[in-house]
Design a protein around this motif. Structure first.
Motif, PDB file in Angstrom:
ATOM      1  N   ALA A   1       0.827  -1.205   0.000  1.00 13.40           N
ATOM      2  CA  ALA A   1       0.000   0.000   0.000  1.00 13.40           C
ATOM      3  C   ALA A   1       0.861   1.253   0.000  1.00 13.40           C
ATOM      4  CB  ALA A   1      -0.921  -0.017   1.224  1.00 13.40           C
ATOM      5  N   ARG A   2       1.959   1.225   0.723  1.00 13.91           N
ATOM      6  CA  ARG A   2       2.832   2.412   0.778  1.00 13.91           C
ATOM      7  C   ARG A   2       3.490   2.665  -0.574  1.00 13.91           C
ATOM      8  NH1 ARG A   2       5.585   3.332   6.636  1.00 13.91           N
ATOM      9  NH2 ARG A   2       4.274   1.946   7.855  1.00 13.91           N
ATOM     10  N   GLU A   3       3.841   1.611  -1.266  1.00 11.33           N
ATOM     11  CA  GLU A   3       4.425   1.788  -2.602  1.00 11.33           C
ATOM     12  C   GLU A   3       3.408   2.402  -3.554  1.00 11.33           C
ATOM     13  OE1 GLU A   3       7.579  -1.975  -2.452  1.00 11.33           O
ATOM     14  OE2 GLU A   3       5.602  -2.229  -3.371  1.00 11.33           O
ATOM     15  N   VAL A   4       2.169   1.968  -3.449  1.00 12.76           N
ATOM     16  CA  VAL A   4       1.120   2.467  -4.341  1.00 12.76           C
ATOM     17  C   VAL A   4       0.837   3.947  -4.095  1.00 12.76           C
ATOM     18  CG1 VAL A   4      -1.349   2.282  -4.870  1.00 12.76           C
ATOM     19  CG2 VAL A   4       0.044   0.218  -4.694  1.00 12.76           C
ATOM     20  N   VAL A   5       0.859   4.353  -2.829  1.00 15.44           N
ATOM     21  CA  VAL A   5       0.491   5.730  -2.505  1.00 15.44           C
ATOM     22  C   VAL A   5       1.673   6.692  -2.609  1.00 15.44           C
ATOM     23  CG1 VAL A   5       0.955   5.883  -0.007  1.00 15.44           C
ATOM     24  CG2 VAL A   5      -1.138   6.925  -0.973  1.00 15.44           C
ATOM     25  N   ALA A   6       2.880   6.160  -2.758  1.00 16.78           N
ATOM     26  CA  ALA A   6       4.069   7.023  -2.842  1.00 16.78           C
ATOM     27  C   ALA A   6       3.916   8.038  -3.980  1.00 16.78           C
ATOM     28  CB  ALA A   6       5.315   6.175  -3.055  1.00 16.78           C
ATOM     29  N   GLY A   7       4.250   9.282  -3.686  1.00 17.79           N
ATOM     30  CA  GLY A   7       4.153  10.328  -4.704  1.00 17.79           C
ATOM     31  C   GLY A   7       2.814  11.031  -4.743  1.00 17.79           C
ATOM     32  N   HIS A   8       1.829  10.518  -3.991  1.00 14.66           N
ATOM     33  CA  HIS A   8       0.515  11.162  -3.922  1.00 14.66           C
ATOM     34  C   HIS A   8       0.450  12.064  -2.693  1.00 14.66           C
ATOM     35  CE1 HIS A   8      -1.620   8.851  -7.088  1.00 14.66           C
ATOM     36  NE2 HIS A   8      -0.780   7.896  -6.757  1.00 14.66           N
ATOM     37  N   ASP A   9      -0.013  13.273  -2.874  1.00 13.79           N
ATOM     38  CA  ASP A   9      -0.235  14.189  -1.761  1.00 13.79           C
ATOM     39  C   ASP A   9      -1.732  14.269  -1.504  1.00 13.79           C
ATOM     40  OD1 ASP A   9      -0.372  16.141   0.131  1.00 13.79           O
ATOM     41  OD2 ASP A   9       0.482  17.740  -1.109  1.00 13.79           O
TER      42      ASP A   9
ATOM     43  N   LEU B   1      -0.442   8.528   5.957  1.00  8.48           N
ATOM     44  CA  LEU B   1       0.951   8.928   5.774  1.00  8.48           C
ATOM     45  C   LEU B   1       1.135   9.755   4.499  1.00  8.48           C
ATOM     46  CD1 LEU B   1       2.875   5.730   6.960  1.00  8.48           C
ATOM     47  CD2 LEU B   1       2.432   7.847   8.218  1.00  8.48           C
ATOM     48  N   ALA B   2       0.163   9.643   3.572  1.00  9.51           N
ATOM     49  CA  ALA B   2       0.197  10.480   2.362  1.00  9.51           C
ATOM     50  C   ALA B   2      -0.506  11.817   2.579  1.00  9.51           C
ATOM     51  CB  ALA B   2      -0.447   9.736   1.196  1.00  9.51           C
ATOM     52  N   GLY B   3      -0.979  12.056   3.816  1.00 11.10           N
ATOM     53  CA  GLY B   3      -1.537  13.357   4.147  1.00 11.10           C
ATOM     54  C   GLY B   3      -3.031  13.423   4.364  1.00 11.10           C
ATOM     55  N   ALA B   4      -3.765  12.325   4.104  1.00 12.64           N
ATOM     56  CA  ALA B   4      -5.221  12.362   4.227  1.00 12.64           C
ATOM     57  C   ALA B   4      -5.661  12.363   5.684  1.00 12.64           C
ATOM     58  CB  ALA B   4      -5.838  11.159   3.514  1.00 12.64           C
TER      59      ALA B   4
ATOM     60  N   SER C   1      -4.015   7.131 -10.557  1.00 13.49           N
ATOM     61  CA  SER C   1      -4.363   8.052 -11.646  1.00 13.49           C
ATOM     62  C   SER C   1      -4.966   7.314 -12.834  1.00 13.49           C
ATOM     63  CB  SER C   1      -3.118   8.826 -12.092  1.00 13.49           C
ATOM     64  OG  SER C   1      -2.088   7.939 -12.507  1.00 13.49           O
ATOM     65  N   GLU C   2      -4.625   6.037 -12.979  1.00 15.43           N
ATOM     66  CA  GLU C   2      -5.154   5.239 -14.088  1.00 15.43           C
ATOM     67  C   GLU C   2      -6.679   5.093 -13.998  1.00 15.43           C
ATOM     68  OE1 GLU C   2      -1.081   3.676 -12.857  1.00 15.43           O
ATOM     69  OE2 GLU C   2      -2.978   4.150 -11.847  1.00 15.43           O
ATOM     70  N   LEU C   3      -7.230   5.292 -12.782  1.00 14.75           N
ATOM     71  CA  LEU C   3      -8.661   5.093 -12.558  1.00 14.75           C
ATOM     72  C   LEU C   3      -9.439   6.401 -12.484  1.00 14.75           C
ATOM     73  CD1 LEU C   3      -8.261   2.275  -9.890  1.00 14.75           C
ATOM     74  CD2 LEU C   3      -9.137   1.971 -12.217  1.00 14.75           C
ATOM     75  N   GLU C   4      -8.786   7.502 -12.817  1.00 14.96           N
ATOM     76  CA  GLU C   4      -9.471   8.801 -12.777  1.00 14.96           C
ATOM     77  C   GLU C   4     -10.661   8.788 -13.741  1.00 14.96           C
ATOM     78  OE1 GLU C   4      -9.943  12.279 -10.873  1.00 14.96           O
ATOM     79  OE2 GLU C   4      -8.208  10.988 -10.561  1.00 14.96           O
ATOM     80  N   GLY C   5     -11.851   9.033 -13.195  1.00 11.77           N
ATOM     81  CA  GLY C   5     -13.050   9.064 -14.026  1.00 11.77           C
ATOM     82  C   GLY C   5     -13.544   7.704 -14.473  1.00 11.77           C
ATOM     83  N   VAL C   6     -13.063   6.638 -13.815  1.00 12.14           N
ATOM     84  CA  VAL C   6     -13.411   5.273 -14.221  1.00 12.14           C
ATOM     85  C   VAL C   6     -14.125   4.565 -13.075  1.00 12.14           C
ATOM     86  CG1 VAL C   6     -12.483   3.023 -14.912  1.00 12.14           C
ATOM     87  CG2 VAL C   6     -11.450   5.123 -15.799  1.00 12.14           C
ATOM     88  N   GLY C   7     -15.164   3.805 -13.391  1.00 12.21           N
ATOM     89  CA  GLY C   7     -15.878   3.066 -12.359  1.00 12.21           C
ATOM     90  C   GLY C   7     -16.543   1.815 -12.889  1.00 12.21           C
TER      91      GLY C   7
END
Length: 323
Positions: free
Chosen positions: A15-23, A48-51, A270-276
């Motif tokens: 999970a930490r690898e996936v969220v790395a780089g996201h603020d 830890l990513a700020g949420a 980001s690959e899932l932006e606007g996707v559901g």
């Protein structure tokens, strides 16, 4: 499978690898059942990513302990506990009333009951269908305005993540008797029905709220040994082939950090932006299920739009919300 959505991550990613780089500063996330198991790591990665993260669970001692530990690691108070018992419609409504009109950017329906003996919720529903699906259904539709508000405030779609499982292959929805009032109870069939419902719910929710800025996807987290197995004797876990001769997890099982990765990817990728309306596993859109690979993939009944609509209507009738 043309147009399949994939990422740079896979089954062993954490999970930490996936969220790395996201603020995620300024974002608000609710994670149900985050007092134990992969929910803890899901909450930790987002915080830890700020949420700002709310652990919505039914055990205050555990929830507060997890929140305090993550806050200490983060160096600030980003995580708090909210009392939520998904086996009670009254308790769910109370949680939503306490929440009020605050925005939500991410709702992760992570809590689950697995392979329990026949038990019933406070409202008389079969425990797995009642908690895993109906409880999350009521919570989500009541919080839909808050998710819409989150999308308006951020200018980016809010996301709902519904945790399903490969267990969905064990059963579709028994629409004439989902709560086992007349038919014989079988715990694994009941789990399969509930996990199919979790996937169909993502399809139905996305259809109804995507035009208002909220997208929903289903997630198969993978095989992880956590308190989810509380109803399974170790002998049964051996018989299922989950444990080796030393009672250690067999090859292919994930750590809790790896098990939380796809939930976090569904929440921030980001690959899932606007996707559901998709079923995700190993940080990618799942391939169709096949006999050659029976422990991965998604079966058609778990993404069937007609079944999703029928389940939505049934759920509205049962819980009295979401019409």
């Amino acid at each position: 499978m043309s147009g399949r959505i994939t990422s740079a991550f896979g089954a062993k990613s954490t999970a930490r690898e996936v969220v790395a780089g996201h603020d995620l500063s300024g974002r608000v996330a609710i994670v149900t059942g985050a007092a134990t198991g992969i929910g803890v790591e899901t909450a930790r990665a987002l915080a830890l990513a700020g949420a700002e993260v709310i652990i919505a669970a039914r055990k205050p001692e555990l929830g507060e302990e997890v929140a305090n530990a993550i806050n200490e690691e983060a160096g600030s108070k980003r995580v708090s506990f909210g009392m939520l018992d998904l086996s009670s419609l009254e308790a769910i409504r109370h949680f939503v009333n306490v929440w009020g009109d605050r925005r939500i950017d991410i709702l992760i329906n992570n809590a689950a009951v697995m392979a329990s003996p026949l038990m019933r919720t406070a409202d008389g529903f079969e425990m797995q269908f009642g908690t895993n699906h109906l409880g999350h259904f009521l919570l989500s539709v009541l919080l839909a305005p808050n998710l819409i508000a989150g999308a308006k405030a951020s200018g980016k779609p809010s996301r709902l993540v519904s945790l399903s499982s490969i267990g969905h292959r064990r059963s579709g929805i028994h629409f004439d008797d989902p709560n086992y009032t007349t038919r014989p109870y079988e715990k694994w069939e009941a789990y399969g029905q509930a996990k199919t419902a979790n996937s169909l719910f993502a399809v139905g929710f996305d259809k109804r709220f995507k035009d208002q800025g909220v997208h929903a996807n289903a997630v198969m987290p993978g095989g992880i040994l956590t308190p989810l197995q509380r109803h399974l004797p170790i002998e049964e876990q051996r018989a299922l082939g989950w444990l080796d001769e030393n009672d250690q997890p067999r090859e292919g099982f994930k750590t809790t950090e790896q098990g939380a990765a796809t939930s976090v990817w569904a929440a921030v990728g980001s690959e899932l932006e606007g996707v559901g309306g998709l079923y995700l596993e190993d940080c990618n859109q799942a391939l169709p299920w096949s006999k050659e690979n029976p422990w991965t993939g998604v079966m058609p009944h778990a993404l069937d739009p007609e079944a999703a609509d029928r389940l939505w209507d049934l759920s509205v009738d049962i819980v009295g919300a979401g019409a």
